[in-house]
Scaffold this active site. Structure first.
Site, PDB file in Angstrom:
ATOM      1  N   ASP A 156      -3.569   5.970   6.482  1.00  0.00           N
ATOM      2  CA  ASP A 156      -4.119   7.203   7.017  1.00  0.00           C
ATOM      3  C   ASP A 156      -5.078   6.832   8.156  1.00  0.00           C
ATOM      4  O   ASP A 156      -4.638   6.570   9.270  1.00  0.00           O
ATOM      5  CB  ASP A 156      -4.791   7.937   5.849  1.00  0.00           C
ATOM      6  CG  ASP A 156      -5.281   9.311   6.193  1.00  0.00           C
ATOM      7  OD1 ASP A 156      -4.467  10.221   6.341  1.00  0.00           O
ATOM      8  OD2 ASP A 156      -6.504   9.480   6.299  1.00  0.00           O
ATOM      9  N   GLU A 206       0.843  -1.200   0.000  1.00  0.00           N
ATOM     10  CA  GLU A 206       0.000   0.000   0.000  1.00  0.00           C
ATOM     11  C   GLU A 206       0.881   1.254   0.000  1.00  0.00           C
ATOM     12  O   GLU A 206       2.023   1.234   0.454  1.00  0.00           O
ATOM     13  CB  GLU A 206      -0.914  -0.079   1.241  1.00  0.00           C
ATOM     14  CG  GLU A 206      -1.868   1.042   1.472  1.00  0.00           C
ATOM     15  CD  GLU A 206      -2.870   1.327   0.378  1.00  0.00           C
ATOM     16  OE1 GLU A 206      -2.450   1.470  -0.785  1.00  0.00           O
ATOM     17  OE2 GLU A 206      -4.063   1.486   0.689  1.00  0.00           O
TER      18      GLU A 206
HETATM   19  P1  IMP Z   1      -7.043   4.931   4.829  1.00  0.00           P
HETATM   20  O1  IMP Z   1      -8.013   3.873   4.477  1.00  0.00           O
HETATM   21  O2  IMP Z   1      -7.700   6.125   5.474  1.00  0.00           O
HETATM   22  O3  IMP Z   1      -5.871   4.444   5.649  1.00  0.00           O
HETATM   23  O4  IMP Z   1      -6.542   5.564   3.485  1.00  0.00           O
HETATM   24  C1  IMP Z   1      -5.544   5.069   2.717  1.00  0.00           C
HETATM   25  C2  IMP Z   1      -5.633   5.647   1.323  1.00  0.00           C
HETATM   26  O5  IMP Z   1      -5.949   7.041   1.347  1.00  0.00           O
HETATM   27  C3  IMP Z   1      -4.314   5.566   0.600  1.00  0.00           C
HETATM   28  O6  IMP Z   1      -4.224   4.364  -0.123  1.00  0.00           O
HETATM   29  C4  IMP Z   1      -4.363   6.774  -0.304  1.00  0.00           C
HETATM   30  O7  IMP Z   1      -4.991   6.457  -1.534  1.00  0.00           O
HETATM   31  C5  IMP Z   1      -5.211   7.787   0.420  1.00  0.00           C
HETATM   32  N1  IMP Z   1      -4.404   8.799   1.131  1.00  0.00           N
HETATM   33  C6  IMP Z   1      -4.274   8.960   2.459  1.00  0.00           C
HETATM   34  N2  IMP Z   1      -3.458   9.968   2.774  1.00  0.00           N
HETATM   35  C7  IMP Z   1      -3.018  10.474   1.593  1.00  0.00           C
HETATM   36  C8  IMP Z   1      -2.111  11.538   1.250  1.00  0.00           C
HETATM   37  O8  IMP Z   1      -1.505  12.237   2.084  1.00  0.00           O
HETATM   38  N3  IMP Z   1      -1.924  11.734  -0.095  1.00  0.00           N
HETATM   39  C9  IMP Z   1      -2.544  10.993  -1.052  1.00  0.00           C
HETATM   40  N4  IMP Z   1      -3.390   9.986  -0.772  1.00  0.00           N
HETATM   41  C10 IMP Z   1      -3.625   9.729   0.547  1.00  0.00           C
END
Ligand code: IMP
Ligand code: MG
Length: 184
Positions: free
Chosen positions: A107, A103
């Site tokens: 986030d 991945e």
């Molecule tokens: P999570 O499910 O909230 O952990 O999100 C993960 C996904 O969010 C990653 O695979 C990215 O596609 C997107 N994402 C999270 N933070 C960023 C960032 O700072 N820049 C670009 N994409 C992000």
């Protein structure tokens, strides 16, 4: 000529720094799966992880298969919390397979927490996660990756596969986007 770099406030990780980080992750994976006796599957989550995946798979020395899934949880700079599978992994038997989900960034943790459970239910022998970047301060669910390239503060970053509205993925480094790009 307008360049993508005009929209970057600061380079967070240069190409040289990224190379060292990916080397470190590949070495850890080779060490951990040395005598596993199973197939290793590197499962890249489209689209953000493809640049990391390409670099990482070349540095891993043990045999590995590759595959892809596509999920969606994001719009703009904010997560929606719900994970949709857009492209699934189609394999008959996973009992003999150790999966490493590859991945770009963690986030909220929603995407990887969901996929880890999902692939376990599909019958994988084991499921681990390798993320290029981690923003631990943003976590909404309890999730820790097994391999993390670099922990970063709560910046919205682009480049090296990471996008803002499908742009900047082809920057070779990881940079902090100027806030005026997504507030205007
Ligand atoms: P999570 O499910 O909230 O952990 O999100 C993960 C996904 O969010 C990653 O695979 C990215 O596609 C997107 N994402 C999270 N933070 C960023 C960032 O700072 N820049 C670009 N994409 C992000
Ligand atoms: Mg994205």
């Amino acid at each position: 000529m307008y360049r993508m770099s005009d929209d970057i406030e600061k380079i967070l990780l240069s190409e040289e720094e990224i190379d060292k980080i990916v080397e470190k992750v590949a070495t850890e994976i080779d060490r951990d799966y040395d005598n596993s006796g199973k197939e290793l599957l590197l499962l890249s989550i489209l689209k953000g992880s493809i640049v990391f995946m390409g670099d990482l798979m070349k540095k891993i020395k043990r045999p590995a298969e590759i595959d892809f899934m596509r999920v969606s949880s994001y719009s703009g700079t904010e997560t929606r919390g719900k994970v949709d599978i857009i492209l699934d992994l189609h394999r008959d038997r996973l009992e003999n397979t150790d999966i490493i989900i590859v991945e770009d960034i963690i986030d909220s943790g929603n995407t990887l927490a969901y996929l880890t459970d999902y692939l376990g239910l599909k019958g994988a022998h084991s499921v681990k996660c390798a993320a290029m970047l981690d923003k631990p301060s943003r976590r909404k669910v309890n999730f820790n990756a097994d391999y993390v390239g670099e922990e970063i503060p709560d910046y919205f970053v682009v480049g090296y596969g990471l996008d803002y509205e499908e742009k900047y993925r082809n920057l070779p480094y990881i940079g902090i986007l100027k806030p005026e790009v997504y507030t205007k």
